[in-house]
Design a protein around this motif. Structure first.
Motif, short mmCIF file in Angstrom:
data_model
loop_
_atom_site.label_atom_id
_atom_site.label_comp_id
_atom_site.label_asym_id
_atom_site.label_seq_id
_atom_site.Cartn_x
_atom_site.Cartn_y
_atom_site.Cartn_z
N TYR A 81 0.85 -1.20 0.00
CA TYR A 81 0.00 0.00 0.00
C TYR A 81 0.87 1.24 0.00
O TYR A 81 2.03 1.21 0.41
CB TYR A 81 -0.93 -0.02 1.21
N ASN A 106 -2.06 3.35 5.82
CA ASN A 106 -2.23 2.00 5.28
C ASN A 106 -0.89 1.29 5.22
O ASN A 106 -0.78 0.10 5.51
CB ASN A 106 -2.83 2.07 3.87
N SER A 107 0.13 2.01 4.79
CA SER A 107 1.44 1.42 4.55
C SER A 107 1.97 0.70 5.80
O SER A 107 2.34 -0.47 5.74
CB SER A 107 2.36 2.56 4.11
N TYR A 133 -0.41 -2.42 6.88
CA TYR A 133 -0.30 -3.67 6.10
C TYR A 133 1.10 -4.28 6.24
O TYR A 133 1.26 -5.49 6.12
CB TYR A 133 -0.71 -3.43 4.65
N SER A 177 -10.17 3.00 2.49
CA SER A 177 -9.38 2.60 3.66
C SER A 177 -10.34 2.24 4.80
O SER A 177 -11.48 2.70 4.84
CB SER A 177 -8.46 3.74 4.10
N TRP A 233 -13.49 -2.67 5.08
CA TRP A 233 -12.30 -3.36 4.54
C TRP A 233 -12.31 -3.43 3.03
O TRP A 233 -11.40 -3.99 2.42
CB TRP A 233 -12.17 -4.74 5.19
N ALA A 285 -5.55 -8.17 5.78
CA ALA A 285 -5.51 -7.34 6.99
C ALA A 285 -5.87 -8.13 8.24
O ALA A 285 -5.72 -7.62 9.36
CB ALA A 285 -6.50 -6.18 6.84
N SER A 329 -5.65 -6.44 11.81
CA SER A 329 -6.94 -5.91 12.25
C SER A 329 -7.30 -6.48 13.61
O SER A 329 -7.70 -5.74 14.53
CB SER A 329 -8.01 -6.26 11.21
N ALA A 336 -2.66 1.75 13.53
CA ALA A 336 -4.06 1.90 13.08
C ALA A 336 -4.64 3.24 13.50
O ALA A 336 -5.85 3.45 13.40
CB ALA A 336 -4.90 0.76 13.66
N PHE A 362 -7.05 5.18 11.18
CA PHE A 362 -8.30 4.57 10.71
C PHE A 362 -9.48 5.11 11.53
O PHE A 362 -10.24 4.35 12.13
CB PHE A 362 -8.22 3.05 10.82
N GLU A 419 -6.65 5.81 -0.76
CA GLU A 419 -5.75 4.81 -1.34
C GLU A 419 -6.13 4.46 -2.77
O GLU A 419 -5.29 4.20 -3.62
CB GLU A 419 -5.80 3.53 -0.47
#
Ligand SMILES: Cc1cc2nc3c(=O)[nH]c(=O)nc-3n(C[C@H](O)[C@H](O)[C@H](O)COP(=O)(O)OP(=O)(O)OC[C@H]3O[C@@H](n4cnc5c(N)ncnc54)[C@H](O)[C@@H]3O)c2cc1C
Length: 416
Positions: free
Chosen positions: A83, A88-89, A92, A345, A362, A369, A373, A390, A393, A406
């Protein structure tokens, strides 16, 4: 009971009569410290890490069907950490690291296979974007490799390099990416959570969320009321409906995503391949079936079956990329309900109701994830604080403008 080579051999010698059920068939108790709504990958992983990382064992997972009946058992199993966006980067990246030790962590064969994933590019502009993405991935600490057409021809000789409409210019490869057996991930987490005392309650639909003076008190279910100090909503495609039980409206639309599998073939595709000029991705399962998919069906729906125009669209993309696929017979196709956010995202956050947490949004990427997650949602539910990886988020980012686009699709779901 632990699984081991020794156990497989001794059980085999004695008629395989000594295997124990992988988890108990628990009946609901009147009260728990924490209740998880949804026995998919994320719900089960959250319960597992609540018990394992935070010592919370008075926990129940409430699943309206059977464990793994949702998207965790319906996806195309791609696992990757490539990602681009901050937020996100790192999330993940954390997830992929958890994947890499998941089998020994759970003592369960989830068939995690780091066979690599290549995203093809087909223009100078796409190459620039791929290089930029690759640099971001490497800066994050993960692997990315730019492949030339010659390198691609060597590794993927069956792609159509001669076509002029979408010429292949190269690809961005992540060798640590790959696949895993989707439902085994649910079973592995379920078994691990059960071993730590979590009650896994199937055929138990949550029909109401009890709230008093802005504080969550428990849930109503088809198997009776259950009191709980904390409630986590991890219902994937049904997130909007479950949140509505608490009077909340989530920034989520539910859409159908289809997947396809062919008859078993001899090994031909040994990595995951993503087509850069259409939403098409393909891998080959260990049984030999080509597993592939494309875009969501582009209209909101709760029906877990898809429309025929999207079937045609996906087949066209497959034929464009690798005409040899036209000779394979499609055995099955199916759909799953995706929880799509406007920026592509996810959300892992508290809600305005004290003790009520949400893990949702998701899109079509939540399988990879699953470990992170569960890890981050358990952290949030246990400590009341967002986990570092996170923390972006947030549920309120659509109001404050801190979106993580994203997909580059803005607020239009139909452009995902
Ligand atoms: C065709 C397809 C292909 C995909 N491909 C990929 C991929 O290659 N890579 C990737 O990373 N992701 C992929 N995904 C996305 C991924 O599968 C999902 O994002 C992820 O599985 C969602 O989380 P989950 O496993 O917890 O969901 P689910 O397994 O759907 O779990 C949610 C559970 O909540 C339960 N539930 C709902 N309402 C209630 C209620 N009221 N009471 C009790 N229980 C309730 C449901 O029955 C369900 O079991 C794909 C999805 C689909 C459909």
């Amino acid at each position: 009971m632990r699984y081991s080579g020794f156990n497989v051999i001794t059980q085999g010698l004695f008629g395989n009569k000594g295997w124990k059920p992988a988890w108990r068939d628990a009946a609901p108790k009147a009260e728990y410290d924490a209740v998880i709504i949804g026995g998919g990958g994320h719900g089960l992983a959250t319960a597992y890490y609540l018990a394992k990382n935070h010592g919370l064992t008075k926990v129940a997972v409430l699943e309206k069907g059977y464990l793994g009946s949702g998207n965790i058992g319906r996806n195309t199993t791609i696992v990757r950490a490539n990602y681009f966006m901050p937020g996100n980067s790192e999330f993940y990246s954390h997830s992929l690291k958890l994947w890499e030790s998941l089998e020994s962590e759970l003592n369960y064969n989830v068939m995690h296979s780091q066979r690599g994933q290549v995203v093809l590019f087909h223009s100078d502009g796409q190459r620039d974007t791929a290089v930029r993405r690759g640099n971001a991935i490497v800066n994050q600490g993960d692997d990315a490799e730019l492949l030339t057409v010659d390198q691609l021809r060597h590794e993927f000789p069956y792609l159509d390099y001669a076509q002029t409409r979408f010429p292949i210019y190269g690809g961005l490869m992540q060798r640590r990416a790959g696949t895993a057996r989707h439902d085994a991930v649910a079973w592995g987490y379920a078994r691990g959570a059960d071993q730590r005392g979590v009650d896994l309650i199937q055929n138990c639909e949550v029909t109401g969320i009890d709230i008093e003076n802005g504080v969550v008190k428990g849930v109503q279910t088809t198997r009776g009321p259950i009191r709980a100090k904390k409630v986590g909503m991890l219902a994937a495609g049904r997130s909007g409906q479950v949140a509505a039980l608490a009077g909340l409206r989530l920034p989520i639309e539910s859409h159908v995503l289809q997947a396809f599998v062919t008859e078993g073939l001899k090994p031909v595709i040994d990595s995951v391949i993503s087509f850069g000029m259409g939403h098409f991705y393909i891998s080959q399962s260990d049984k030999g079936g080509l597993v592939f998919g494309g875009d969501i069906d582009m209209y909101a729906s709760y029906a877990a079956r898809g429309n025929l125009p999207m079937v045609e669209h996906v087949m066209e993309a497959g034929m464009t990329l690798m005409p040899m696929i036209g000779r394979a017979k499609v055995l099955r196709s199916w759909g799953g309900i995706m929880d799509m956010t406007p920026d592509g995202s996810p959300i892992i956050d508290k809600t305005p109701i004290d003790g009520l947490f949400v893990d949702a949004g998701w899109n079509y990427g939540g399988f990879k994830a699953t470990p992170a997650s569960g890890w981050c949602m358990a952290h949030l539910m246990a400590t009341g604080q967002s986990h570092d990886v996170a923390r972006r988020f947030r549920l309120d980012r659509f109001r404050t403008g801190h979106v993580m686009d994203e997909e580059g699709t803005g607020s239009q779901h139909n452009l995902h």
